[in-house]
Scaffold this motif. Structure first.
Motif, PDB file in Angstrom:
ATOM      1  N   LYS A  54      11.462  -8.379   3.114  1.00 21.83           N
ATOM      2  CA  LYS A  54      10.329  -9.227   2.799  1.00 21.83           C
ATOM      3  C   LYS A  54       9.031  -8.281   3.213  1.00 21.83           C
ATOM      4  N   ILE A  55       8.922  -7.765   4.161  1.00 26.49           N
ATOM      5  CA  ILE A  55       7.849  -6.878   4.350  1.00 26.49           C
ATOM      6  C   ILE A  55       7.347  -5.846   3.030  1.00 26.49           C
ATOM      7  N   SER A  56       8.194  -5.409   2.528  1.00 26.58           N
ATOM      8  CA  SER A  56       8.260  -4.408   1.440  1.00 26.58           C
ATOM      9  C   SER A  56       7.604  -5.333   0.174  1.00 26.58           C
ATOM     10  N   VAL A  57       8.201  -6.545   0.101  1.00 24.97           N
ATOM     11  CA  VAL A  57       7.604  -7.268  -0.978  1.00 24.97           C
ATOM     12  C   VAL A  57       6.285  -7.518  -0.719  1.00 24.97           C
ATOM     13  N   PHE A  58       5.723  -7.917   0.340  1.00 24.21           N
ATOM     14  CA  PHE A  58       4.422  -8.323   0.745  1.00 24.21           C
ATOM     15  C   PHE A  58       3.323  -6.897   0.656  1.00 24.21           C
ATOM     16  N   ARG A  59       4.072  -5.961   0.889  1.00 31.25           N
ATOM     17  CA  ARG A  59       3.402  -4.634   0.874  1.00 31.25           C
ATOM     18  C   ARG A  59       2.984  -4.336  -0.832  1.00 31.25           C
ATOM     19  N   HIS A  60       3.877  -4.778  -1.524  1.00 25.67           N
ATOM     20  CA  HIS A  60       3.701  -4.424  -3.085  1.00 25.67           C
ATOM     21  C   HIS A  60       2.478  -5.701  -3.586  1.00 25.67           C
ATOM     22  N   LEU A  61       2.754  -6.900  -3.118  1.00 22.35           N
ATOM     23  CA  LEU A  61       2.196  -7.753  -3.659  1.00 22.35           C
ATOM     24  C   LEU A  61       0.522  -8.051  -3.177  1.00 22.35           C
ATOM     25  N   PHE A  62       0.279  -7.419  -1.749  1.00 19.08           N
ATOM     26  CA  PHE A  62      -1.130  -7.439  -1.432  1.00 19.08           C
ATOM     27  C   PHE A  62      -1.593  -6.350  -0.959  1.00 19.08           C
ATOM     28  N   GLY A  63      -0.888  -5.123  -1.243  1.00 18.30           N
ATOM     29  CA  GLY A  63      -1.757  -3.862  -1.163  1.00 18.30           C
ATOM     30  C   GLY A  63      -1.760  -3.310   0.163  1.00 18.30           C
ATOM     31  N   ASP A  64      -2.625  -3.669   0.966  1.00 20.32           N
ATOM     32  CA  ASP A  64      -2.893  -2.984   2.074  1.00 20.32           C
ATOM     33  C   ASP A  64      -1.892  -3.287   3.285  1.00 20.32           C
ATOM     34  N   GLU A  65      -1.756  -2.730   4.269  1.00 18.42           N
ATOM     35  CA  GLU A  65      -0.954  -2.821   5.322  1.00 18.42           C
ATOM     36  C   GLU A  65      -1.283  -4.146   6.114  1.00 18.42           C
ATOM     37  N   GLU A  66      -2.499  -4.241   6.295  1.00 16.16           N
ATOM     38  CA  GLU A  66      -3.108  -5.383   7.222  1.00 16.16           C
ATOM     39  C   GLU A  66      -2.569  -6.763   6.820  1.00 16.16           C
ATOM     40  N   ARG A  67      -3.049  -7.038   5.572  1.00 18.95           N
ATOM     41  CA  ARG A  67      -2.698  -8.168   4.379  1.00 18.95           C
ATOM     42  C   ARG A  67      -1.362  -8.421   4.384  1.00 18.95           C
ATOM     43  N   ALA A  68      -0.540  -7.159   4.222  1.00 22.40           N
ATOM     44  CA  ALA A  68       0.902  -7.483   3.981  1.00 22.40           C
ATOM     45  C   ALA A  68       1.627  -8.116   5.427  1.00 22.40           C
ATOM     46  N   GLN A  69       0.766  -7.585   6.323  1.00 18.24           N
ATOM     47  CA  GLN A  69       1.590  -7.824   7.737  1.00 18.24           C
ATOM     48  C   GLN A  69       1.287  -9.460   7.953  1.00 18.24           C
ATOM     49  N   ARG A  70       0.233  -9.811   7.757  1.00 16.09           N
ATOM     50  CA  ARG A  70      -0.399 -11.220   7.815  1.00 16.09           C
ATOM     51  C   ARG A  70       0.541 -12.104   6.931  1.00 16.09           C
ATOM     52  N   ALA A  71       0.645 -11.702   5.645  1.00 14.81           N
ATOM     53  CA  ALA A  71       1.419 -12.557   4.864  1.00 14.81           C
ATOM     54  C   ALA A  71       2.813 -12.539   5.474  1.00 14.81           C
ATOM     55  N   ASN A  72       3.455 -11.536   5.728  1.00 12.73           N
ATOM     56  CA  ASN A  72       5.043 -11.436   6.286  1.00 12.73           C
ATOM     57  C   ASN A  72       5.041 -12.354   7.765  1.00 12.73           C
ATOM     58  N   ALA A  73       4.012 -12.312   8.601  1.00 13.43           N
ATOM     59  CA  ALA A  73       4.074 -13.072   9.789  1.00 13.43           C
ATOM     60  C   ALA A  73       4.145 -14.684   9.385  1.00 13.43           C
ATOM     61  N   GLU A  74       3.341 -14.981   8.202  1.00 13.96           N
ATOM     62  CA  GLU A  74       3.233 -16.245   8.037  1.00 13.96           C
ATOM     63  C   GLU A  74       4.477 -16.830   7.223  1.00 13.96           C
ATOM     64  N   PHE A  75       5.153 -15.961   6.363  1.00 11.77           N
ATOM     65  CA  PHE A  75       6.324 -16.407   5.597  1.00 11.77           C
ATOM     66  C   PHE A  75       7.400 -16.399   6.617  1.00 11.77           C
ATOM     67  N   GLU A  76       7.660 -15.559   7.717  1.00  8.27           N
ATOM     68  CA  GLU A  76       8.579 -15.631   8.908  1.00  8.27           C
ATOM     69  C   GLU A  76       8.514 -16.947   9.571  1.00  8.27           C
ATOM     70  N   ALA A  77       7.196 -17.228  10.047  1.00  6.22           N
ATOM     71  CA  ALA A  77       6.992 -18.294  10.922  1.00  6.22           C
ATOM     72  C   ALA A  77       7.323 -19.673  10.110  1.00  6.22           C
ATOM     73  N   THR A  78       7.056 -19.690   8.940  1.00  9.40           N
ATOM     74  CA  THR A  78       6.930 -20.826   7.936  1.00  9.40           C
ATOM     75  C   THR A  78       8.677 -20.905   7.811  1.00  9.40           C
ATOM     76  N   TYR A  79       9.200 -20.242   7.428  1.00  7.25           N
ATOM     77  CA  TYR A  79      10.709 -19.886   7.338  1.00  7.25           C
ATOM     78  C   TYR A  79      11.488 -20.508   8.558  1.00  7.25           C
TER      79      TYR A  79
END
Length: 236
Positions: free
Chosen positions: A54-79
């Protein structure tokens, strides 16, 4: 086959669309509006890459590492929250299939594209902590998830469960599961039709067999005839 490497969500675990719900939460946290063209395009990519880390998916979708990590953290917390609320269950016959595989003398490993915290939440919710000897997420295999073969090879190295890669069977519900299995050298790469991708996508990504469910896998490996989807090459 001596070692069986099984995917979780969509293959042994039914999560009822929690990936898409968790993606919605992650996308909103970064200002992507539900119903927008941007949201639809990103959701299409999430669907197409089911099975990937999933972090690889968010890196592709959101470009920079900081945004990818934020998206991944929210994804994992919600799941994880949805799983804790009882929003996942075993695929019918999955636990019995795993127990049959073990009874037949095969080593079984469960793998996922989720982070360890989410994988553990699923295992706890299902009472599967002691079901298999090893569970792996991308971080346990050097950080690379599917379609790389690293988790399959890590399962072999960490269990010593097979004499070589040709004695491994891999099963999953996505194209990326099939690609990873093929790249690992496994001789059985079985797609199952209980998850993200249909039979044509599974065959097209290298499946050696396509089954209705993981419940059919023990019979396949035991050499018993099972009803499987017909490959495109054999259709008339």
């Amino acid at each position: 086959m001596q070692l069986v490497v099984l995917d979780m969500a969509g293959t042994t675990v039914a999560d009822g669309g929690l990936v898409e719900q968790s993606f919605d939460a992650a996308a909103r946290s970064l200002g992507v509006e539900p119903g927008s063209a941007d949201h639809a395009a990103k959701l299409d990519y999430v669907r197409a890459t089911m099975g990937e880390s999933k972090i690889s998916v968010f890196r592709h979708l959101f470009g920079d590492e900081e945004r990818a990590q934020r998206a991944n953290a929210e994804f994992e917390a919600t799941y994880g929250k949805l799983v804790a609320e009882g929003r996942c269950a075993p695929i019918p016959g999955a636990r019995e299939a795993i127990e049959r595989l073990k009874a037949d003398g095969r080593r079984v490993v469960l793998t996922t594209g989720f982070a360890r915290v989410t994988q553990d939440a699923i295992l706890d919710a299902l009472g599967w902590r002691d079901l298999v000897e090893l569970t792996l997420c991308p971080a346990d295999a050097g950080g690379r998830g599917r379609p790389y073969p690293d988790m399959v090879l890590a399962a072999l190295l960490r269990t010593g469960g097979a004499d070589g890669v040709r004695r491994i069977a891999v099963a999953g519900d996505t194209s990326y599961d099939m690609i990873a299995g093929r790249r690992s050298g496994a001789s059985v790469v079985a797609g199952v039709r209980t998850g993200a991708h249909g039979a044509d996508a599974l065959w097209g990504s290298g499946a050696t067999h396509v089954l209705d469910s993981v419940a059919e896998l023990p019979a396949l490996l035991a050499g018993t005839a099972v009803r499987a989807s017909e490959s495109p090459e054999t259709r008339t």
